[in-house]
Design an enzyme around this catalytic site. Structure first.
Site, short mmCIF file in Angstrom:
data_model
loop_
_atom_site.label_atom_id
_atom_site.label_comp_id
_atom_site.label_asym_id
_atom_site.label_seq_id
_atom_site.Cartn_x
_atom_site.Cartn_y
_atom_site.Cartn_z
N HIS A 1 49.25 45.56 35.41
CA HIS A 1 50.10 46.19 34.35
C HIS A 1 50.34 47.67 34.84
CE1 HIS A 1 48.92 43.17 31.52
NE2 HIS A 1 50.26 42.92 31.61
N GLY B 1 55.84 41.82 37.05
CA GLY B 1 54.67 41.54 38.11
C GLY B 1 55.42 40.11 38.78
N LYS C 1 53.44 37.81 39.74
CA LYS C 1 52.36 36.77 39.32
C LYS C 1 53.12 35.61 38.35
CE LYS C 1 48.51 35.39 36.73
NZ LYS C 1 49.05 34.86 35.75
N ARG D 1 44.50 36.39 30.54
CA ARG D 1 44.07 35.07 29.87
C ARG D 1 42.87 34.77 30.71
NH1 ARG D 1 49.75 33.28 29.15
NH2 ARG D 1 50.03 33.01 26.92
#
Ligand code: PAF
Length: 280
Positions: A37, A149, A151, A189
């Site tokens: 982040h 992002g 991801k 997570r």
């Protein structure tokens, strides 16, 4: 750094900044911030005059039985990191502010097609929730740019498609995934993993990498590559959800070997669902 908890406060502060011709970048997050982040924040600071980070665990993008109730909420620690990172404002609205009619009665944004494959197939309604909340944030903040992002590769494509289809005046910027030393993609997570699962978790990245190498070496039997990858993941204790080689721009199956490709995977390790991807 100012913390804005209501839409009225956010609109007032941002209107002043805009009237001073300051360019605003938005970094939407669900909090529990990590270095990934912070790399988005850093990019936002390079690109614009002022940076606003939203922190909101969006109930609309979680399905029944998913981790909405347990999702880590760490607002104070997040704000401390963001202050150090030079962020101007944190926007942390509550459910009543964003979904005054209740989340199930509110108007929503649906990006067809892209939202129902891969992650969307495993998590029905997820991308409706993401597109809706990101659209709300864009309307409230009216940023020049928004940073996400890679991801969440499919999420990024859904948001880009929404921006084009709805003629939104926001430039969407994607940033490469940040990884731990062993290759595991950074994610809030990851903290659900036990110590032994954490050791095993980087296998997902290793399998993605091995597949990427085969593709780069010219292998074009995609279904053999993906079945082998799924077998390896099973053998290493994962329950793979999908492992797919798709086109980068629309996530459809590659049609010619020259198509730009991305490998996308989701797999459960114990109670943790990991996702990752690797552009080829
Ligand atoms: O990627 C996330 O953290 C979330 O999906 C987002 C974009 C902040 C929307 O809730």
């Amino acid at each position: 750094m100012q913390i804005l908890e209501t839409i009225v406060d956010a609109r007032a502060v941002l209107a002043t900044a805009r009237s001073e011709r300051q360019r605003i970048a938005l970094v939407p997050t669900m909090g529990n911030l990590h270095a990934g982040h912070l790399s988005l924040v850093q990019k936002a600071r390079q690109l614009c005059d002022r940076v606003i980070v939203s922190i909101y665990v969006n109930p609309l993008q979680f399905g029944a039985g998913e981790d909405f109730a347990n999702y880590p909420r760490t607002l104070d620690a997040d704000c401390q990191q963001l202050r150090q990172a030079g962020v101007d404002w944190v926007f942390s609205p509550d459910d009543q502010g964003l979904y005054p009619a209740g989340k199930d009665q509110s108007a929503f944004i649906e990006v067809p097609g892209l939202s129902s494959i891969l992650e969307g197939r495993s998590r029905p309604g997820h991308f409706r929730g993401v597109a809706t909340v990101v659209n709300k944030l864009f309307n409230i903040v009216q940023p020049e740019m928004a940073i996400f992002g890679e991801k969440d590769f499919q999420q990024l494509l859904v948001i880009r498609r929404m921006v084009v289809d709805l003629n939104l005046a926001v430039e969407v910027v994607g940033m490469p995934t940040l990884r731990e030393a062993d290759g595991l993609a950074m994610s809030s997570r990851n903290q659900y993993l036990s110590a032994s699962e954490r050791k095993q978790a980087s296998t997902l990245y290793q399998v993605l990498n091995a597949t990427r190498e085969q593709l780069l070496a010219g292998v074009t039997d995609y279904s053999r590559l993906t079945s082998e990858a799924i077998e390896t993941l099973h053998a290493c204790g994962f329950s793979p959800d999908y492992f797919e080689i798709r086109r980068c721009d629309d996530l459809q199956l590659p049609r010619t070997p020259g198509d730009n490709k991305v490998i996308l995977a989701a797999a459960r390790l114990g109670r943790t669902r990991l996702i990752d991807n690797l552009p080829v």
